[in-house]
Scaffold this motif. Sequence first.
Motif, PDB file in Angstrom:
ATOM      1  N   TRP A  27       0.639  -1.090  -0.439  1.00 53.13           N
ATOM      2  CA  TRP A  27      -0.066   0.500  -0.294  1.00 53.13           C
ATOM      3  C   TRP A  27       0.760   1.006  -0.104  1.00 53.13           C
ATOM      4  N   ALA A  28       1.961   1.286   0.857  1.00 56.29           N
ATOM      5  CA  ALA A  28       2.637   2.021   0.562  1.00 56.29           C
ATOM      6  C   ALA A  28       4.163   2.519  -0.190  1.00 56.29           C
ATOM      7  N   GLY A  29       3.859   1.045  -1.363  1.00 56.54           N
ATOM      8  CA  GLY A  29       4.440   1.340  -2.750  1.00 56.54           C
ATOM      9  C   GLY A  29       5.705   0.684  -3.204  1.00 56.54           C
ATOM     10  N   HIS A  30       5.948   0.114  -1.899  1.00 56.95           N
ATOM     11  CA  HIS A  30       7.037  -0.863  -2.110  1.00 56.95           C
ATOM     12  C   HIS A  30       7.059  -2.013  -3.573  1.00 56.95           C
ATOM     13  N   ARG A  31       6.994  -2.006  -3.969  1.00 61.85           N
ATOM     14  CA  ARG A  31       7.499  -3.309  -5.412  1.00 61.85           C
ATOM     15  C   ARG A  31       7.054  -4.665  -4.692  1.00 61.85           C
ATOM     16  N   ASP A  32       7.912  -4.843  -4.270  1.00 55.97           N
ATOM     17  CA  ASP A  32       8.670  -6.777  -4.205  1.00 55.97           C
ATOM     18  C   ASP A  32       9.150  -6.567  -2.144  1.00 55.97           C
ATOM     19  N   VAL A  33       7.750  -7.179  -2.060  1.00 55.57           N
ATOM     20  CA  VAL A  33       7.404  -7.468  -0.440  1.00 55.57           C
ATOM     21  C   VAL A  33       6.863  -9.544  -1.032  1.00 55.57           C
TER      22      VAL A  33
ATOM     23  N   PRO B  18       7.005   5.856   2.564  1.00 52.97           N
ATOM     24  CA  PRO B  18       5.932   5.247   2.012  1.00 52.97           C
ATOM     25  C   PRO B  18       5.030   6.427   1.063  1.00 52.97           C
ATOM     26  N   GLU B  19       4.840   6.030   0.009  1.00 54.71           N
ATOM     27  CA  GLU B  19       3.357   6.738  -0.390  1.00 54.71           C
ATOM     28  C   GLU B  19       2.350   5.774  -0.550  1.00 54.71           C
ATOM     29  N   PRO B  20       1.534   6.270   0.519  1.00 48.25           N
ATOM     30  CA  PRO B  20       0.684   5.156   0.639  1.00 48.25           C
ATOM     31  C   PRO B  20      -1.011   5.961  -0.349  1.00 48.25           C
ATOM     32  N   GLY B  21      -1.718   4.698  -0.516  1.00 50.48           N
ATOM     33  CA  GLY B  21      -2.249   4.418  -1.970  1.00 50.48           C
ATOM     34  C   GLY B  21      -2.086   3.606  -2.782  1.00 50.48           C
TER      35      GLY B  21
ATOM     36  N   ALA C 281     -10.070  -4.709  -1.948  1.00 50.60           N
ATOM     37  CA  ALA C 281      -9.687  -3.961  -1.289  1.00 50.60           C
ATOM     38  C   ALA C 281      -9.533  -4.420   0.052  1.00 50.60           C
ATOM     39  N   LEU C 282      -9.591  -3.486   0.838  1.00 51.19           N
ATOM     40  CA  LEU C 282      -9.456  -3.698   2.294  1.00 51.19           C
ATOM     41  C   LEU C 282      -9.843  -1.932   2.819  1.00 51.19           C
TER      42      LEU C 282
END
Length: 279
Positions: A111-117, A148-151, A258-259
């Motif tokens: 959600w915060a924008g990390h691509r590899d989790v 973090p870049e939420p959304g 969606a959450l």
Amino acid sequence: MSAPSPLIDVAELAAALDAATPPALLDVRWALGGPPGAEEYAAGHLPGAHYLDLDRELASPPGAGGRHPLPDTEVLAAALRRAGVRADRPVVVYDAGPATSAARAWWLLRWAGHRDVRVLDGGLAAWTAAGRPLDFTTPQDGGGDFVPEPGALPTVDAAGAAELARTGLLLDARAGERYRGEVEPVDPRAGHIPGAVSAPTTENLAADGRFRPAAELAERFAALGVKDSTEVAVYCGSGVTAAHELLALTVAGHPGAALYPGSWSEWSADPANPAETGA
């Protein structure tokens, strides 16, 4: 080409940790009313893992938004930087086994924008069952640069959840007895959001505590009404186990759900919101 699985198994993680640039490894053990995760972490954790506190770092304080509102961005950023999370470095998260709190961390990072989790399938239980070692030292803080870049992943509020229960599909990830209103151990009222469909997270897992294969999960969610053309949202008690459902949906090939972060803890606290009971 299909997207890589958001899950990682023990053998794959062990190999990654031995690589020149290992992933950032996050221990997010937590249980509602259970022993503090920090104590369990101190008693043994995966080598190189940093501990993150779900209540204090992966959520804001309880309030009008429920028991586990989304965290303050700066608090989250500081925790991730302390744990060595970088934008260009893969992240693996784990908990004691069922992936409930690990899924919350996975969802928050995405959600915060990390691509590899990714989430360690089976968690600490799978790691130790495979004979892998534990560590008892705390790694040095720092080294992270992730902002973090939420959304990046969708959310809905109470009104949006109610609307989807009518026009799309709203899944309730809690245990069936809580959905039916037979028990309510935590929140103000028993029952469920009118129109929601019961989908307990326990049914995402096989007997060994790992996630069921993608094809089996796809069949499960199809039976619940999940289609590519259907708008889906998920809620639980406070937005933690709902992330487990979203992880399972992603494994099954439905990453767009969606959450509802406030979930039942927010919904049930407002007397204006109706509650249904029964199946």
